[in-house]
Enzyme design. Structure first.
Site, PDB file in Angstrom:
ATOM      1  N   ARG A  41      12.664  -5.792  -8.811  1.00 38.72           N
ATOM      2  CA  ARG A  41      13.026  -4.773 -10.111  1.00 38.72           C
ATOM      3  C   ARG A  41      13.876  -3.582  -9.657  1.00 38.72           C
ATOM      4  NH1 ARG A  41       7.362  -6.002 -11.036  1.00 38.72           N
ATOM      5  NH2 ARG A  41       6.784  -4.210  -9.618  1.00 38.72           N
ATOM      6  N   SER A  42      13.867  -3.410  -8.519  1.00 42.20           N
ATOM      7  CA  SER A  42      14.815  -2.155  -7.982  1.00 42.20           C
ATOM      8  C   SER A  42      16.162  -2.466  -7.519  1.00 42.20           C
ATOM      9  CB  SER A  42      13.889  -1.270  -6.932  1.00 42.20           C
ATOM     10  OG  SER A  42      12.926  -0.580  -7.448  1.00 42.20           O
ATOM     11  N   ARG A 101      -7.728  -0.834   5.200  1.00 46.64           N
ATOM     12  CA  ARG A 101      -8.606   0.282   5.569  1.00 46.64           C
ATOM     13  C   ARG A 101     -10.169  -0.184   5.942  1.00 46.64           C
ATOM     14  NH1 ARG A 101      -7.880   3.146  -0.369  1.00 46.64           N
ATOM     15  NH2 ARG A 101      -5.420   3.783   0.166  1.00 46.64           N
ATOM     16  N   CYS A 132      -6.748   8.697  -1.311  1.00 43.89           N
ATOM     17  CA  CYS A 132      -6.523  10.316  -1.514  1.00 43.89           C
ATOM     18  C   CYS A 132      -7.468  11.109  -1.601  1.00 43.89           C
ATOM     19  CB  CYS A 132      -5.507  10.362  -2.793  1.00 43.89           C
ATOM     20  SG  CYS A 132      -5.870   9.131  -4.140  1.00 43.89           S
ATOM     21  N   SER A 162      -1.008  10.592 -11.827  1.00 48.01           N
ATOM     22  CA  SER A 162       0.171  10.147 -10.630  1.00 48.01           C
ATOM     23  C   SER A 162      -0.453   9.252  -9.772  1.00 48.01           C
ATOM     24  CB  SER A 162       0.687  11.523 -10.046  1.00 48.01           C
ATOM     25  OG  SER A 162      -0.316  12.226  -9.389  1.00 48.01           O
ATOM     26  N   LYS A 216     -14.822   3.423  -2.136  1.00 42.86           N
ATOM     27  CA  LYS A 216     -13.772   3.662  -1.266  1.00 42.86           C
ATOM     28  C   LYS A 216     -14.322   5.143  -0.494  1.00 42.86           C
ATOM     29  CE  LYS A 216     -10.132   1.950  -3.691  1.00 42.86           C
ATOM     30  NZ  LYS A 216      -8.929   2.746  -4.598  1.00 42.86           N
ATOM     31  N   HIS A 245      -5.466  16.008  -7.169  1.00 40.53           N
ATOM     32  CA  HIS A 245      -6.835  15.865  -7.591  1.00 40.53           C
ATOM     33  C   HIS A 245      -7.992  16.951  -7.219  1.00 40.53           C
ATOM     34  CE1 HIS A 245      -5.666  11.920  -7.693  1.00 40.53           C
ATOM     35  NE2 HIS A 245      -6.082  11.415  -6.876  1.00 40.53           N
ATOM     36  N   ASN A 318      -2.349  14.974  -4.465  1.00 44.49           N
ATOM     37  CA  ASN A 318      -2.856  13.289  -4.115  1.00 44.49           C
ATOM     38  C   ASN A 318      -1.794  12.725  -3.698  1.00 44.49           C
ATOM     39  OD1 ASN A 318      -2.177  13.894  -7.021  1.00 44.49           O
ATOM     40  ND2 ASN A 318      -2.176  11.434  -7.213  1.00 44.49           N
TER      41      ASN A 318
HETATM   42  O1  25A Z   1      -2.403  -2.706  -7.871  1.00 38.00           O
HETATM   43  P1  25A Z   1      -1.654  -2.742  -6.762  1.00 38.00           P
HETATM   44  O2  25A Z   1      -0.959  -3.957  -6.395  1.00 38.00           O
HETATM   45  O3  25A Z   1      -2.560  -2.218  -5.331  1.00 38.00           O
HETATM   46  O4  25A Z   1      -0.458  -1.553  -7.032  1.00 38.00           O
HETATM   47  C1  25A Z   1      -0.977  -0.308  -7.223  1.00 38.00           C
HETATM   48  C2  25A Z   1       0.257   0.611  -7.562  1.00 38.00           C
HETATM   49  O5  25A Z   1      -0.266   1.971  -7.047  1.00 38.00           O
HETATM   50  C3  25A Z   1       0.773   2.598  -6.771  1.00 38.00           C
HETATM   51  C4  25A Z   1       1.964   1.870  -6.780  1.00 38.00           C
HETATM   52  O6  25A Z   1       2.806   1.961  -7.834  1.00 38.00           O
HETATM   53  C5  25A Z   1       1.666   0.394  -6.928  1.00 38.00           C
HETATM   54  O7  25A Z   1       2.508  -0.333  -7.659  1.00 38.00           O
HETATM   55  N1  25A Z   1       0.352   3.183  -5.515  1.00 38.00           N
HETATM   56  C6  25A Z   1      -0.150   2.662  -4.279  1.00 38.00           C
HETATM   57  N2  25A Z   1      -0.592   3.341  -3.653  1.00 38.00           N
HETATM   58  C7  25A Z   1      -0.651   4.579  -4.386  1.00 38.00           C
HETATM   59  C8  25A Z   1      -1.183   5.916  -3.957  1.00 38.00           C
HETATM   60  N3  25A Z   1      -1.836   6.263  -2.914  1.00 38.00           N
HETATM   61  C9  25A Z   1      -0.176   4.535  -5.340  1.00 38.00           C
HETATM   62  N4  25A Z   1       0.204   5.432  -6.463  1.00 38.00           N
HETATM   63  C10 25A Z   1      -0.417   6.519  -6.020  1.00 38.00           C
HETATM   64  N5  25A Z   1      -1.072   6.649  -4.792  1.00 38.00           N
HETATM   65  P2  25A Z   1       4.321   2.783  -8.090  1.00 38.00           P
HETATM   66  O8  25A Z   1       4.770   2.250  -9.359  1.00 38.00           O
HETATM   67  O9  25A Z   1       4.098   4.297  -7.614  1.00 38.00           O
HETATM   68  O10 25A Z   1       4.937   2.115  -6.618  1.00 38.00           O
HETATM   69  C11 25A Z   1       5.206   0.902  -6.558  1.00 38.00           C
HETATM   70  C12 25A Z   1       6.149   0.717  -5.453  1.00 38.00           C
HETATM   71  O11 25A Z   1       5.964  -0.478  -4.736  1.00 38.00           O
HETATM   72  C13 25A Z   1       7.187  -1.494  -4.962  1.00 38.00           C
HETATM   73  N6  25A Z   1       6.835  -2.764  -4.801  1.00 38.00           N
HETATM   74  C14 25A Z   1       5.793  -3.198  -5.959  1.00 38.00           C
HETATM   75  N7  25A Z   1       5.739  -4.711  -5.416  1.00 38.00           N
HETATM   76  C15 25A Z   1       6.705  -4.778  -4.555  1.00 38.00           C
HETATM   77  C16 25A Z   1       7.182  -3.733  -4.293  1.00 38.00           C
HETATM   78  N8  25A Z   1       8.039  -3.554  -3.088  1.00 38.00           N
HETATM   79  C17 25A Z   1       8.498  -4.502  -2.497  1.00 38.00           C
HETATM   80  N9  25A Z   1       7.734  -5.864  -2.897  1.00 38.00           N
HETATM   81  C18 25A Z   1       7.124  -6.063  -3.808  1.00 38.00           C
HETATM   82  N10 25A Z   1       6.303  -7.220  -4.070  1.00 38.00           N
HETATM   83  C19 25A Z   1       7.911  -0.824  -6.201  1.00 38.00           C
HETATM   84  O12 25A Z   1       9.146  -1.225  -6.523  1.00 38.00           O
HETATM   85  C20 25A Z   1       7.693   0.668  -5.992  1.00 38.00           C
HETATM   86  O13 25A Z   1       8.562   1.097  -5.072  1.00 38.00           O
HETATM   87  P3  25A Z   1       9.684  -1.803  -7.677  1.00 38.00           P
HETATM   88  O14 25A Z   1      11.092  -2.008  -7.530  1.00 38.00           O
HETATM   89  O15 25A Z   1       8.602  -3.008  -8.273  1.00 38.00           O
HETATM   90  O16 25A Z   1       9.182  -0.522  -8.892  1.00 38.00           O
HETATM   91  C21 25A Z   1      10.569   0.296  -9.075  1.00 38.00           C
HETATM   92  C22 25A Z   1      10.229   1.110 -10.401  1.00 38.00           C
HETATM   93  O17 25A Z   1       9.571   0.170 -11.564  1.00 38.00           O
HETATM   94  C23 25A Z   1       8.529   0.777 -12.016  1.00 38.00           C
HETATM   95  N11 25A Z   1       7.715  -0.637 -12.369  1.00 38.00           N
HETATM   96  C24 25A Z   1       6.499  -0.728 -11.654  1.00 38.00           C
HETATM   97  N12 25A Z   1       5.657  -1.825 -12.180  1.00 38.00           N
HETATM   98  C25 25A Z   1       6.571  -2.238 -12.992  1.00 38.00           C
HETATM   99  C26 25A Z   1       7.764  -1.542 -13.167  1.00 38.00           C
HETATM  100  N13 25A Z   1       8.736  -1.686 -14.159  1.00 38.00           N
HETATM  101  C27 25A Z   1       8.486  -2.918 -14.531  1.00 38.00           C
HETATM  102  N14 25A Z   1       7.525  -3.789 -14.638  1.00 38.00           N
HETATM  103  C28 25A Z   1       6.592  -3.674 -13.853  1.00 38.00           C
HETATM  104  N15 25A Z   1       5.423  -4.291 -13.720  1.00 38.00           N
HETATM  105  C29 25A Z   1       7.941   1.782 -11.192  1.00 38.00           C
HETATM  106  O18 25A Z   1       7.578   2.880 -12.009  1.00 38.00           O
HETATM  107  C30 25A Z   1       9.032   1.970 -10.170  1.00 38.00           C
HETATM  108  O19 25A Z   1       9.328   3.464 -10.092  1.00 38.00           O
HETATM  109  O1  L14 Z   2      -6.924   3.309  -3.070  1.00 44.66           O
HETATM  110  O2  L14 Z   2      -5.684   5.603  -9.498  1.00 44.66           O
HETATM  111  O3  L14 Z   2      -5.271   4.677  -2.314  1.00 44.66           O
HETATM  112  O4  L14 Z   2      -5.875   7.725  -8.471  1.00 44.66           O
HETATM  113  C1  L14 Z   2      -4.854   5.563  -4.760  1.00 44.66           C
HETATM  114  C2  L14 Z   2      -4.931   6.101  -6.091  1.00 44.66           C
HETATM  115  C3  L14 Z   2      -6.815   4.053  -5.622  1.00 44.66           C
HETATM  116  C4  L14 Z   2      -6.576   4.570  -7.008  1.00 44.66           C
HETATM  117  C5  L14 Z   2      -5.913   4.161  -3.216  1.00 44.66           C
HETATM  118  C6  L14 Z   2      -5.737   6.576  -8.285  1.00 44.66           C
HETATM  119  C7  L14 Z   2      -5.340   4.180  -4.687  1.00 44.66           C
HETATM  120  C8  L14 Z   2      -6.075   6.211  -6.969  1.00 44.66           C
END
Ligand code: 25A
Ligand code: L14
Length: 339
Positions: A41-42, A101, A132, A162, A216, A245, A318
């Protein structure tokens, strides 16, 4: 530190990945070469590091050749798959997802609390960054635990959107705009409207009636404090706040400790700032913690309902201390002591 490191950021375009890049730059981490990785996507995007444009590369099996430190924040599934690939290529992974973790062969590290645990990275080549909400709580509680022994923790969180990523920041903004315009408020990211609301629901519900986020906090706290006897119970709540948070934390200690003693302890604790003058309406606020790296503690007072109880209010950004800053601090320990 004299030598420089080849660093990769996986999930570089996300809310946390962006901040990881900023932290590496702000803290002057010795980066020799940087690779910015994201999903398809990026493709075609560029991101700035130290004033220079870098292309975002699509992450695949070959992304980690020559990489020494890989900071991951691309979701749990992505980490599950790619962290072992990065480790096999010779990188040490610092992973921000929940995927690794609780793996006994993966250290779970908060530098102010258990920096020694970093040494365990050799087992799998992976170090996990805690959740976080857990990070800020253990930063505040560790000094008290060392001094008076914590028996039980009861915590309620007030978590910023966020944490869910960029899409949730957009959802809250759009709902607030719609409310101001008298238009209908739509929701996709959360199961209910988040604007002007509180959702007692973060991550998914388990069979015991608690959410994964709540569990968690229970399990990670024990692992980081290296004390499996601490009783922890949590209620995690999403509130319409963008960054930081907040947590109402109640503890019961083994030894008596007074609020004055807690304030004195925390005043010299690493990573903590005491903000506690309630008569003048001074206490930690999400809007003040946003963009900062410290954990702010206030409203420190006795829990008068039990013998050895303390209540406090704990606030941190966070995305920074709760994610990106903590990960870069771990990388600093790796760079200084282990690599
Ligand atoms: O449920 P999951 O799978 O565990 O994912 C949880 C989500 O939580 C965020 C992160 O979202 C993740 O997608 N996250 C994880 N830990 C976090 C924390 N501690 C946390 N958020 C807060 N605190 P995010 O949108 O901030 O960042 C996602 C990043 O991961 C890249 N990525 C995803 N899949 C990937 C990948 N990179 C490599 N290989 C893969 N398979 C993602 O890149 C982003 O850098 P991206 O190119 O997919 O997304 C770029 C922009 O596009 C937007 N976007 C997100 N999802 C979609 C989307 N656009 C269209 N369709 C979508 N489905 C995003 O806003 C991003 O800016
Ligand atoms: O486990 O949605 O690190 O505020 C971090 C972001 C869980 C959810 C993790 C949120 C995620 C949390």
């Amino acid at each position: 530190m004299s030598r420089k490191f080849s660093v990769a950021v996986a999930g570089a375009t996300g809310a946390v990945g962006n901040q990881m890049i900023a932290c590496l730059e702000e803290r002057d981490f010795p980066v020799g070469n940087i690779r910015l990785l994201a999903s398809d996507r990026s493709r075609g995007r560029t991101l700035k590091f130290k004033g220079k444009d870098h292309p975002v590369e699509v992450m695949d099996e070959n992304s980690f050749k020559g990489v020494e430190i890989a900071l991951f924040s691309a979701g749990g599934g992505t980490s599950q798959r790619f962290a072992p690939i990065a480790a096999a290529a010779g990188a040490v992974v610092v992973d921000n997802s929940s995927a690794w973790r609780m793996d006994p062969d993966v250290p779970l590290v908060v530098p102010e609390v258990n920096p020694h645990a970093v040494a365990g990275y050799t087992k799998k080549g992976i170090i996990a960054n805690p959740n976080c909400s857990t990070i800020q709580m253990v930063v505040a509680l560790c000094p008290i635990h060392k001094k008076a022994g914590i028996k039980r923790i009861v915590v309620s969180t007030y978590q910023a959107v966020s944490g869910t990523g960029q899409k949730a920041i957009v959802e809250l903004t759009e709902q607030m705009k719609a409310w101001a315009a008298g238009a209908p408020m739509e929701h996709k990211v959360y199961p209910h409207r988040i604007a002007f609301n509180c959702l007692p629901h973060i991550d998914v519900f388990g069979a015991n009636g608690y959410t994964k986020e709540e569990m968690k906090m229970v399990n990670e706290t024990r692992k980081i404090l290296e004390d499996h006897d601490i009783a922890v119970t949590a209620t995690t709540v999403r509130v319409p706040v963008f960054y930081s948070h907040s947590e109402a934390v109640n503890i019961e200690t083994r030894e008596k400790i007074t609020p004055a003693e807690v304030k004195k302890l925390l005043a010299s604790a690493p990573g903590v700032k005491v903000v506690d003058d309630p008569q003048n309406a001074v206490y930690p606020l999400a809007i003040d913690a946003a963009g900062q790296d410290l954990t702010y503690v206030g409203r420190i007072r006795e829990d008068e309902s039990i013998d050895n109880g303390i209540n406090m209010w704990v606030v941190a950004d966070n995305i920074r201390k709760g994610a990106a800053t903590n990960a870069v601090q771990i990388a600093e320990i790796l760079a200084e002591k282990y690599l």
